[in-house]
Scaffold this motif. Structure first.
Motif, mmCIF file in Angstrom:
data_model
loop_
_atom_site.group_PDB
_atom_site.id
_atom_site.type_symbol
_atom_site.label_atom_id
_atom_site.label_comp_id
_atom_site.label_asym_id
_atom_site.label_seq_id
_atom_site.Cartn_x
_atom_site.Cartn_y
_atom_site.Cartn_z
ATOM 1 N N GLY A 124 0.804 -1.208 0.000
ATOM 2 C CA GLY A 124 0.000 0.000 0.000
ATOM 3 C C GLY A 124 0.845 1.269 0.000
ATOM 4 N N GLU A 125 0.228 2.373 -0.424
ATOM 5 C CA GLU A 125 0.952 3.651 -0.511
ATOM 6 C C GLU A 125 1.401 4.158 0.853
ATOM 7 O OE1 GLU A 125 -0.815 6.688 -2.857
ATOM 8 O OE2 GLU A 125 -1.419 5.315 -4.455
ATOM 9 N N ARG A 126 0.734 3.725 1.918
ATOM 10 C CA ARG A 126 1.135 4.165 3.250
ATOM 11 C C ARG A 126 2.588 3.807 3.534
ATOM 12 N NH1 ARG A 126 -1.470 2.215 9.071
ATOM 13 N NH2 ARG A 126 -0.008 3.376 10.394
ATOM 14 N N TYR A 127 3.040 2.660 2.999
ATOM 15 C CA TYR A 127 4.400 2.207 3.268
ATOM 16 C C TYR A 127 5.317 2.280 2.061
ATOM 17 C CZ TYR A 127 2.519 0.679 7.697
ATOM 18 O OH TYR A 127 1.926 0.665 8.936
ATOM 19 N N SER A 128 4.753 2.369 0.864
ATOM 20 C CA SER A 128 5.605 2.435 -0.331
ATOM 21 C C SER A 128 6.459 3.697 -0.341
ATOM 22 C CB SER A 128 4.748 2.372 -1.604
ATOM 23 O OG SER A 128 3.892 3.500 -1.705
ATOM 24 N N LYS A 129 6.023 4.742 0.360
ATOM 25 C CA LYS A 129 6.798 5.984 0.403
ATOM 26 C C LYS A 129 8.134 5.807 1.107
ATOM 27 C CE LYS A 129 4.503 7.642 4.624
ATOM 28 N NZ LYS A 129 3.719 8.761 5.228
ATOM 29 N N TYR A 130 8.260 4.732 1.899
ATOM 30 C CA TYR A 130 9.513 4.476 2.597
ATOM 31 C C TYR A 130 10.468 3.609 1.788
ATOM 32 C CZ TYR A 130 6.797 5.984 6.682
ATOM 33 O OH TYR A 130 6.019 6.685 7.552
ATOM 34 N N VAL A 131 10.029 3.159 0.616
ATOM 35 C CA VAL A 131 10.830 2.247 -0.202
ATOM 36 C C VAL A 131 11.507 3.022 -1.318
ATOM 37 C CG1 VAL A 131 10.797 0.148 -1.586
ATOM 38 C CG2 VAL A 131 9.172 0.417 0.307
ATOM 39 N N ALA A 132 12.816 2.850 -1.459
ATOM 40 C CA ALA A 132 13.572 3.599 -2.462
ATOM 41 C C ALA A 132 14.429 2.653 -3.286
ATOM 42 C CB ALA A 132 14.467 4.645 -1.783
ATOM 43 N N ASP A 133 14.612 3.005 -4.553
ATOM 44 C CA ASP A 133 15.498 2.215 -5.413
ATOM 45 C C ASP A 133 16.870 2.093 -4.768
ATOM 46 O OD1 ASP A 133 13.326 2.441 -7.046
ATOM 47 O OD2 ASP A 133 14.364 3.414 -8.703
ATOM 48 N N LYS A 134 17.395 0.891 -4.755
ATOM 49 C CA LYS A 134 18.702 0.551 -4.165
ATOM 50 C C LYS A 134 18.716 0.653 -2.644
ATOM 51 C CE LYS A 134 20.170 0.032 -8.355
ATOM 52 N NZ LYS A 134 18.915 0.419 -9.035
ATOM 53 N N GLY A 135 17.544 0.888 -2.046
ATOM 54 C CA GLY A 135 17.465 0.911 -0.595
ATOM 55 C C GLY A 135 17.275 -0.488 -0.025
ATOM 56 N N SER A 136 17.229 -0.584 1.290
ATOM 57 C CA SER A 136 17.080 -1.875 1.958
ATOM 58 C C SER A 136 15.641 -2.113 2.382
ATOM 59 C CB SER A 136 17.983 -1.931 3.200
ATOM 60 O OG SER A 136 19.342 -1.858 2.841
#
Length: 206
Positions: A124-136
Motif C-alpha cells: 500500500g501507498e502508506r508504506y511504499s513511500k519508505y521504499v527507495a530504489d537501491k534501498g534496503s
C-alpha cells in the motif's frame, strides 16, 4: 535487533490458537546459545522464546502481531525463516531490522532468468513511500536490496544462495510476505516533519 540474514529454515510443528496463539518451530542451528526469554525472528517477526525442547522452541503470538503479519496463515508443516537476535560482537551483514513488521505485501510476479529470481511485490501507498530504489527492505525477514519502487509495488532480485536457503524458493504469485521497511527512512521522515513544524512556528509566531 536483527540483520535480515537468515540463519536457518524451520518447520512449524504445533499451533495452538486462542487469545494468545502458541507456536512450536522445529529447528537446530538457531537453538545454539538461545535461552528462554531471548528473541528469534520468525518470517521477520520478533518473537520471544517461551520454551525450548529437543530441536524446537515455542513462542506466543499476540493478536496484534497476527493482524499485522502473515503469521496467522501458518499451519503445521509451514516452512519459516529464522534468525537469532544480533550479537553485540556480530557483523551487520544485512541492514538494521527490528522484527516489527509494518505491513503484508503480496507477490504479484515472479520471474527467473538464469540464476536470478526477481519478485514484484505489491504494498500500500502508506508504506511504499519508505521504499527507495537501491534501498534496503526486509521481506519475510530477509534483508534485500530494492531494484525498483513505485507507489504500489517494488521489485527485488535474489541470488541462488538466498533462493536455496530461505522460504522464497517456495513462494508463488499470490502468496503474502511480511514487509519491514528501513527504519532509517521513518526516522528521517519524523525529523523532516519536526523541522517543518519548527520553521512554521518560527515564521508565524516567534
Amino acid at each position: 535487533m536483527f540483520t535480515g540474514i537468515i540463519e536457518e529454515v524451520g518447520k512449524v510443528k504445533m499451533i495452538q490458537r486462542g487469545n494468545i496463539t502458541k507456536i512450536a518451530v522445529e529447528c537446530k542451528k538457531v537453538l545454539d546459545g538461545v535461552r528462554i526469554g531471548d528473541s528469534v525472528a520468525v518470517n521477520g517477526v520478533c518473537l520471544t522464546v517461551t520454551n525450548i525442547g529437543k530441536d524446537l522452541f515455542t513462542s506466543d503470538i499476540m493478536y496484534e502481531t497476527l493482524k499485522t503479519s502473515n503469521l496467522g496463515s501458518l499451519k503445521i508443516g509451514s516452512i519459516v525463516n529464522l534468525e537469532r537476535a544480533l550479537s553485540i560482537l556480530g557483523r551487520l551483514n544485512g541492514h538494521i531490522v527490528t522484527g516489527h513488521v509494518d505491513t503484508v505485501g503480496t507477490i504479484i510476479d515472479k520471474n527467473k532468468i538464469n540464476d536470478t529470481t526477481t519478485f514484484k511485490i505489491k504494498i500500500g501507498e502508506r508504506y511504499s513511500k519508505y521504499v527507495a530504489d537501491k534501498g534496503s527492505i526486509a521481506v519475510d525477514g530477509i534483508s534485500l536490496t530494492v531494484v525498483e519502487s513505485s507507489a504500489s509495488y517494488f521489485t527485488v532480485s535474489i541470488i541462488p544462495h538466498t533462493d536455496n536457503n530461505t522460504t522464497l524458493n517456495i513462494k508463488r504469485i499470490g502468496d503474502t510476505v511480511n514487509i519491514e521497511v528501513d527504519i532509517l527512512s521513518k526516522y528521517a521522515e519524523r525529523l523532516l516533519a519536526k523541522k517543518n513544524v519548527d520553521e512554521f512556528l518560527i515564521e508565524n509566531y516567534l
